[in-house]
Design a protein around this motif. Structure first.
Motif, short mmCIF file in Angstrom:
data_model
loop_
_atom_site.label_atom_id
_atom_site.label_comp_id
_atom_site.label_asym_id
_atom_site.label_seq_id
_atom_site.Cartn_x
_atom_site.Cartn_y
_atom_site.Cartn_z
N CYS A 103 11.92 -15.03 4.13
CA CYS A 103 10.46 -14.82 4.47
C CYS A 103 10.58 -14.91 6.10
CB CYS A 103 9.73 -15.54 3.71
SG CYS A 103 10.04 -15.60 1.90
N GLY A 105 7.58 -15.19 9.21
CA GLY A 105 6.23 -15.56 9.31
C GLY A 105 6.08 -15.30 10.71
N CYS A 134 10.62 -10.36 3.14
CA CYS A 134 9.33 -10.77 2.59
C CYS A 134 8.89 -10.78 4.19
CB CYS A 134 8.97 -11.91 2.15
SG CYS A 134 7.33 -12.27 1.73
N THR A 136 5.08 -12.06 6.49
CA THR A 136 3.83 -12.45 6.75
C THR A 136 3.18 -12.34 8.15
OG1 THR A 136 2.07 -14.20 6.03
CG2 THR A 136 4.14 -14.93 6.62
N TYR A 155 8.38 -7.51 0.21
CA TYR A 155 7.24 -8.13 -0.17
C TYR A 155 6.35 -8.61 1.17
CZ TYR A 155 8.64 -9.60 -4.68
OH TYR A 155 8.90 -9.70 -6.16
N TYR A 156 5.08 -8.58 0.89
CA TYR A 156 4.20 -8.82 1.98
C TYR A 156 3.49 -9.94 1.62
CZ TYR A 156 1.76 -8.60 6.33
OH TYR A 156 1.15 -8.92 7.49
N ASN A 157 3.41 -11.11 2.40
CA ASN A 157 2.75 -12.21 2.10
C ASN A 157 1.32 -12.27 2.71
OD1 ASN A 157 1.86 -14.99 3.33
ND2 ASN A 157 2.22 -15.34 1.27
N HIS A 158 0.29 -12.56 1.90
CA HIS A 158 -1.19 -12.62 2.55
C HIS A 158 -1.68 -13.78 1.63
CE1 HIS A 158 -3.62 -11.02 5.73
NE2 HIS A 158 -4.64 -10.66 4.97
N ASN A 159 -2.19 -14.83 1.85
CA ASN A 159 -2.62 -15.61 1.08
C ASN A 159 -4.18 -15.43 0.92
OD1 ASN A 159 -0.26 -16.53 0.08
ND2 ASN A 159 -0.23 -18.32 1.59
N ARG A 179 -9.06 -10.28 3.78
CA ARG A 179 -7.82 -10.37 3.05
C ARG A 179 -7.55 -9.44 2.13
NH1 ARG A 179 -4.80 -13.69 6.38
NH2 ARG A 179 -3.59 -15.00 5.11
N CYS A 194 2.61 -10.67 -2.34
CA CYS A 194 2.88 -12.18 -2.52
C CYS A 194 1.66 -12.73 -1.89
CB CYS A 194 4.17 -12.84 -1.39
SG CYS A 194 4.21 -14.56 -1.62
N SER A 195 1.02 -13.39 -2.93
CA SER A 195 -0.43 -14.09 -2.48
C SER A 195 -0.77 -15.24 -3.24
CB SER A 195 -1.54 -13.11 -2.84
OG SER A 195 -2.93 -13.51 -1.88
#
Ligand code: SAM
Ligand code: SF4
Length: 324
Positions: A103, A105, A134, A136, A155-159, A179, A194-195
């Motif tokens: 991942c 970031g 992944c 972010t 994957y793309y993470n964005h919480n 978001r 991914c959240s």
């Protein structure tokens, strides 16, 4: 109410149902979560992801928990985007250390078009090593999401971080809807989402219910759901936020597992300060993914040794590549 016999994948959860799951007696909650977990996963397998910061600090956003925001004086030194070669070396080391997913970031409010080519090169080279990828990077346009997807980003993470109602208490430089928009672009591009969110920011139980509800009622459940415990950082507005109760954290893992049974539920930030027993209960509640340290780790790093020992004690094994 949750019915383990017929646990269909539902995206129509109500807040009342989710609040009801949270209220179950702890033993019943763990049993139901474990039952859901076993329907879709080997309960002895845990996915291992490694995280690399490819651009640190100096971020334009004011997320109240984050030491990378330029709005707060946390003493963190900002850096430029890491060269592709360095990212490749870090990914090689992560692979050698047993990571399945890498991942990356960046402390950005949004991805800038000028950086897209370098980012795409990072994605394709890490992927060529046989690692899942992944990223972010903050907010994305639909076009940028398509480019990342074409480069092979898995994957793309964005919480979403917290409930829609509590969001503006934590971040004022963007909205909850911003978001959701990026998450929609990611989904539309064919990448996996991914959240997740953070506990221990002074939110109420109702906010935790609202956060799980927002995740579990997305058009498709996020493939990965990271649940963070706030790491309080001096100089940020949340430096003195009351620590979330460990049992409440475990309940949240269990409710995430029950409402999103096929997702990877990750114990993310905050694991370093959890006891072995708390982590063991998280795994029993259906967590099946962890970060192997927050920075690039090399052999002999004590955090890695500690994790290996915990896996040994609990009889857990690292999940092989190719899982959801
Ligand atoms: N700038 C990008 C963004 O915000 O989407 C990516 C980087 S950001 C550091 C990734 C996530 O880390 C945040 O969404 C937040 O959930 C989590 N995080 C950041 N600081 C944290 C802290 N002090 N404690 C717990 N989680 C934290
Ligand atoms: Fe930190 Fe990401 Fe918020 Fe920037 S957008 S302040 S890096 S959490």
């Amino acid at each position: 109410m949750f019915d383990a016999e017929t646990s269909a994948i539902r995206t129509d959860w109500t807040r009342e149902e989710i609040a009801g799951l949270y209220d179950l007696p702890f033993t019943e909650l763990l049993f139901q979560a474990q039952t859901a977990h076993r329907e879709h996963f080997d309960p002895a397998e845990v996915q291992i992801s490694q995280l690399l910061s490819i651009k640190t600090g100096g971020c334009a956003e004011d997320c109240g928990y984050c030491n990378q925001s330029a709005h707060f004086d946390t003493g963190l030194k900002a850096s430029k985007l890491m060269p592709v070669e360095e990212v490749k070396q870090a990914a090689e080391a992560a692979k050698a250390g047993g990571a399945q997913r890498f991942c990356m970031g960046a402390a950005w409010r949004e991805l800038k078009d000028r950086d897209v080519d370098a980012i795409c090169e990072m994605v394709s080279s890490v992927r060529d090593m046989g690692l899942e990828t992944c990223m972010t990077l903050g907010m994305l346009t639909p076009e940028q999401a398509d480019k990342l997807s074409d480069a092979g980003l898995d994957y793309y993470n964005h919480n979403i971080d917290t409930s829609p109602e509590y969001y503006s208490e934590i971040i004022t430089t963007r909205t909850f809807e911003d978001r959701l928009d990026t998450l929609a672009h990611v989904r539309d591009s064919g990448m996996k989402v991914c959240s997740g969110g953070i506990l221990g920011m002074g939110e109420s139980r109702e906010d935790r219910v609202g956060m799980i509800h927002a995740l579990a009622t997305m058009p498709a459940h996020p493939g990965s759901v990271p649940i963070n415990a706030l790491i309080p950082i001096e100089g940020t507005p949340l430096e003195k936020a009351p620590k979330v109760d460990n049992l409440e954290f475990i309940r949240t893992i269990a409710v995430a597992r029950m409402t999103m049974p096929t997702s990877m539920v990750r114990i993310a930030a905050g694991r370093e300060t959890m006891s072995d027993e708390t982590q063991a209960l998280c795994f029993a509640a259906g967590a099946n993914s962890i970060f192997y340290g927050e920075t690039l780790l090399t052999a002999g790093n004590p955090a890695v040794e500690k994790d290996r020992a915990l896996f040994e004690k609990l009889g857990l094994k690292a999940m092989g590549a190719g899982h959801a």
